[in-house]
Design a protein around this motif. Structure first.
Motif, PDB file in Angstrom:
ATOM      1  N   ARG A 185       2.991  31.469 -17.974  1.00 55.45           N
ATOM      2  CA  ARG A 185       1.552  31.697 -17.854  1.00 55.45           C
ATOM      3  C   ARG A 185       0.976  32.197 -19.169  1.00 55.45           C
ATOM      4  O   ARG A 185       1.678  32.775 -19.992  1.00 55.45           O
ATOM      5  N   TYR A 195      -7.176  28.938 -10.051  1.00 56.27           N
ATOM      6  CA  TYR A 195      -6.252  28.791 -11.181  1.00 56.27           C
ATOM      7  C   TYR A 195      -5.515  30.083 -11.530  1.00 56.27           C
ATOM      8  O   TYR A 195      -4.372  30.032 -11.997  1.00 56.27           O
ATOM      9  N   SER A 229      -3.612  33.662 -11.128  1.00 61.61           N
ATOM     10  CA  SER A 229      -2.829  34.493 -10.212  1.00 61.61           C
ATOM     11  C   SER A 229      -3.284  35.950 -10.266  1.00 61.61           C
ATOM     12  O   SER A 229      -3.104  36.697  -9.306  1.00 61.61           O
ATOM     13  N   VAL A 244      -3.147  32.545 -16.075  1.00 57.03           N
ATOM     14  CA  VAL A 244      -3.205  31.168 -15.591  1.00 57.03           C
ATOM     15  C   VAL A 244      -1.912  30.436 -15.949  1.00 57.03           C
ATOM     16  O   VAL A 244      -1.411  30.566 -17.079  1.00 57.03           O
ATOM     17  N   ASP A 277       0.483  27.778 -17.449  1.00 57.06           N
ATOM     18  CA  ASP A 277       0.244  27.024 -18.681  1.00 57.06           C
ATOM     19  C   ASP A 277      -0.303  25.628 -18.415  1.00 57.06           C
ATOM     20  O   ASP A 277      -1.165  25.139 -19.152  1.00 57.06           O
ATOM     21  N   GLU A 278       0.178  24.986 -17.367  1.00 53.89           N
ATOM     22  CA  GLU A 278      -0.246  23.609 -17.108  1.00 53.89           C
ATOM     23  C   GLU A 278      -1.685  23.525 -16.579  1.00 53.89           C
ATOM     24  O   GLU A 278      -2.278  22.437 -16.535  1.00 53.89           O
ATOM     25  N   LEU A 279      -2.273  24.667 -16.200  1.00 56.65           N
ATOM     26  CA  LEU A 279      -3.642  24.674 -15.679  1.00 56.65           C
ATOM     27  C   LEU A 279      -4.644  25.288 -16.649  1.00 56.65           C
ATOM     28  O   LEU A 279      -5.832  25.381 -16.330  1.00 56.65           O
ATOM     29  N   GLU A 292      -6.061  24.303 -19.535  1.00 62.86           N
ATOM     30  CA  GLU A 292      -7.185  23.473 -19.971  1.00 62.86           C
ATOM     31  C   GLU A 292      -8.140  23.178 -18.820  1.00 62.86           C
ATOM     32  O   GLU A 292      -9.357  23.127 -19.004  1.00 62.86           O
ATOM     33  N   THR A 293      -7.596  22.985 -17.624  1.00 65.51           N
ATOM     34  CA  THR A 293      -8.447  22.753 -16.456  1.00 65.51           C
ATOM     35  C   THR A 293      -9.282  23.985 -16.154  1.00 65.51           C
ATOM     36  O   THR A 293     -10.482  23.888 -15.851  1.00 65.51           O
ATOM     37  N   ALA A 294      -8.667  25.163 -16.241  1.00 72.20           N
ATOM     38  CA  ALA A 294      -9.385  26.409 -15.991  1.00 72.20           C
ATOM     39  C   ALA A 294     -10.464  26.628 -17.048  1.00 72.20           C
ATOM     40  O   ALA A 294     -11.592  27.038 -16.730  1.00 72.20           O
TER      41      ALA A 294
END
Length: 215
Positions: A101, A155, A157, A176, A178-180, A182-184
């Motif tokens: 994260r 996104y 936690s 957040v 790591d894979e989320l 950019e979306t966040a």
């Protein structure tokens, strides 16, 4: 005497020790503690604090770590082992929480304490008008913060309100995966178009969520 830098998982790579320090990795059952042997108490100067921060950044580039508060000293390996015995469980739990994260930080305007400068020929704001305006700005800020937390909820936690470092600016940090990230970030930036000013920075190492490492 040793100054502690950070705590990592037990299988942390010893190569994470940086070239410009004599950092050592002390391994225990569940954690590895990175520490530097010293002959004198560290100087609490801006230069030393910034150097400490650079080491933490380099350690994080290898694997998740929990930074220890700058200047934390143990006299020897026996005292370090005692500290680990007391804190190992909490450190392991926090390492699990931050692994994989990053944190992003949203910068928000704070309500102004001062009355605006009147335009020429404009009447000076009365005390009652100032209080009404101030109350409206506080309500707007509270609404903005609540909306932001709702935007981040799918996104993040964890979220945390960070200490104020700039006048007129509040900061809300989100932990957040790591894979989320950019979306966040995109979701926050889209939400921010509805407000006069709000920016998002990061990703950063999630050091705002490592409070358990204070010794």
């Amino acid at each position: 005497m040793m100054m502690l830098y950070a705590v990592a998982a037990a299988d942390a790579d010893h190569a994470a020790a940086t070239d410009d320090t004599s950092l050592q990795a002390h391994r225990y059952d569940d954690v590895t503690v990175f520490a530097e042997p010293l002959t004198d108490t560290p100087e609490r100067s801006t230069r030393e604090v910034l150097a400490f921060g650079r080491v933490l950044q380099q350690l994080w580039s290898h694997h998740p770590v929990l930074p220890v508060r700058f200047g934390t000293i143990v006299s020897d390996e026996t005292e370090l082992a005692q500290l680990v015995a007391e804190r190992e469980s909490a450190w392991t739990e926090r390492l699990t929480a931050v692994a994989g994260r990053s944190e992003i930080i949203v910068h928000l305007p704070l309500p102004s304490d001062a009355a605006p400068d009147p335009e020429p020929d404009e009447p000076v704001e009365s005390g009652a008008a100032y209080l009404r305006r101030r109350a409206a700005e506080v309500r707007r800020h509270d609404l903005e913060t609540a909306e932001l937390k709702a935007v981040l909820a799918p996104y993040a936690s964890e979220t945390a309100v960070l200490p104020q470092v700039r006048t007129g600016e509040a900061r809300l940090s989100a932990l957040v995966p790591d894979e989320l990230v950019e979306t966040a970030r995109a979701a926050v930036e889209k939400w921010a178009t509805n407000w006069s000013w709000a920016t998002v920075t990061g990703p950063w190492p999630p050091f705002s969520f490592c409070q358990e490492t204070e010794a």
